[in-house]
Design a protein around this motif. Structure first.
Motif, short mmCIF file in Angstrom:
data_model
loop_
_atom_site.label_atom_id
_atom_site.label_comp_id
_atom_site.label_asym_id
_atom_site.label_seq_id
_atom_site.Cartn_x
_atom_site.Cartn_y
_atom_site.Cartn_z
N UNK A 136 0.85 -1.18 0.00
CA UNK A 136 0.00 0.00 0.00
C UNK A 136 0.89 1.23 0.00
N UNK A 137 0.43 2.29 -0.68
CA UNK A 137 1.19 3.53 -0.73
C UNK A 137 0.80 4.44 0.42
N UNK A 138 1.76 5.25 0.87
CA UNK A 138 1.48 6.14 1.99
C UNK A 138 2.42 7.34 1.94
N UNK A 139 2.00 8.41 2.63
CA UNK A 139 2.90 9.51 2.92
C UNK A 139 3.61 9.19 4.22
N UNK A 140 4.93 9.31 4.21
CA UNK A 140 5.70 8.98 5.41
C UNK A 140 6.52 10.18 5.85
N UNK A 141 6.46 10.45 7.15
CA UNK A 141 7.28 11.48 7.78
C UNK A 141 8.45 10.80 8.49
N UNK A 158 -7.25 4.89 -1.86
CA UNK A 158 -7.34 4.27 -3.18
C UNK A 158 -8.74 4.42 -3.76
N UNK A 159 -9.66 4.90 -2.93
CA UNK A 159 -11.06 5.07 -3.33
C UNK A 159 -11.45 6.52 -3.04
N UNK A 160 -12.14 7.16 -3.98
CA UNK A 160 -12.62 8.51 -3.71
C UNK A 160 -12.05 9.56 -4.63
N UNK A 161 -12.10 10.81 -4.19
CA UNK A 161 -11.71 11.96 -4.99
C UNK A 161 -10.25 12.29 -4.68
N UNK A 259 -11.86 6.69 2.79
CA UNK A 259 -11.64 5.24 2.79
C UNK A 259 -10.18 5.01 2.44
N UNK A 260 -9.42 4.48 3.38
CA UNK A 260 -7.99 4.31 3.16
C UNK A 260 -7.58 2.86 3.40
#
Length: 311
Positions: A136-141, A158-161, A259-260
């Motif tokens: 799964x992709x993510x933003x990581x700090x 992955x779902x939505x706007x 939804x994540x």
């Protein structure tokens, strides 16, 4: 709960969370994957332009969200992958790094069950993880001074706007840091309590849904005018442009679903976390559970649970 999974809700390390406020933030744009480019070039030439557009739009929305939402670092710099590698290799203590990365999902065994009492999965549910599958992709700090240790994560919806999802990712990361540093919310248990308190205001807000995340059973109830059987508070089905406008302009009085990926799979099906979020500040008002669901759709269960939480 494994550290990597906990870090999508609260920072993995309280001391490192302070670094985000003390340092400059180096933001790395998403770059095109050479393997993907080669694949599309050879196998699906018509898909290459679409892939490149997705990457470009992601970076546009990320830059917009960072510039408009991120207020806690000393300075923001947009950097290339080679520049951030230098920060990492030199372990520059003056920078934190924000980048898109991928993490392998957990695979759940046959004893997995999502317990709705907990809003999202209990520690006992998480204990049944057995192996890693998919990604799964993510933003990581992370802090450049110790780049191998993540500070906080926010999964890419992955779902939505896309514009709304990326805006939430940035807000969610900042909210995690602020809550930890300023309000001592450094454990999932403390986060759950704060969400429960905020969630009591849901009944005074209008919940916004948009067509392509509404599951078929829920859509039927809406069309039949029987939604009040499950949800007795204001709700409106809107188009994506209206939702974007409300979220980007921080309009008060609304809540919307996010939804994540949950970073887990069960029987080959990716699992999702379902959040309802305050449009004014991107803060989570409700965690209605984890489910493989109908390809990540919002359904009757989610509104029923939301209704029980509202006051």
């Amino acid at each position: 709960m494994p550290v990597g999974l906990q870090a999508q809700f609260v920072p993995a390390d309280k001391e490192l969370a302070h670094k985000v406020k003390e340092c400059k933030l180096a933001v790395v744009f998403l770059e095109e994957d050479e393997k993907m480019v080669q694949y599309f070039t050879k196998k699906e030439p018509e898909g290459l332009e679409k892939y490149q557009t997705v990457v470009s739009e992601f970076n546009t929305f990320l830059k917009e969200a960072i510039e408009e939402e991120w207020n806690i670092s000393k300075k923001i710099e947009f950097v290339t992958s080679s520049q951030v590698e230098h920060l990492r290799s030199s372990k520059d203590p003056d920078y934190c790094i924000l980048e898109v990365t991928k993490q392998k999902n957990y695979k759940m065994n046959d004893f997995y069950s999502s317990n709705p009492r907990y809003g999202f999965n209990s520690l006992s549910d998480w204990s049944y993880h057995r192996s890693f599958v998919g990604k799964s992709s993510m933003l990581k700090l992370s802090w450049a001074g110790n780049p191998k240790q993540e500070i906080a994560l926010s999964y890419v919806p992955e779902v939505g706007i896309p514009r709304v999802g990326i805006r939430f990712m940035v807000q969610h990361l900042e909210n995690q840091i602020v809550d930890c540093v300023d309000h001592e919310i450094a454990k999932v248990k403390a986060l759950k309590k704060s969400v429960e308190v905020r969630g009591e205001s849901i009944g005074q807000k209008t919940v916004l849904l948009y067509d392509y995340i509404i599951g078929k059973p829920l859509k039927k109830q809406i069309e039949k005018g029987k939604l009040e059987k499950f949800y007795q508070y204001p709700l409106e089905v809107v188009d994506s442009l209206k939702l974007e406008n409300i979220v980007v302009n921080h309009r008060d009085g609304y809540a919307y679903p996010i939804i994540v990926p949950a970073g887990a799979e069960n029987h080959g099906k990716e699992l999702y976390n379902y959040f309802f979020v305050d449009s004014a500040d991107g803060r989570i008002l409700s965690m209605t559970g984890m489910s493989g669901g109908e390809n990540g759709a919002i359904n009757i269960y989610h509104l029923y649970k939301l209704n029980k939480e509202a006051k």
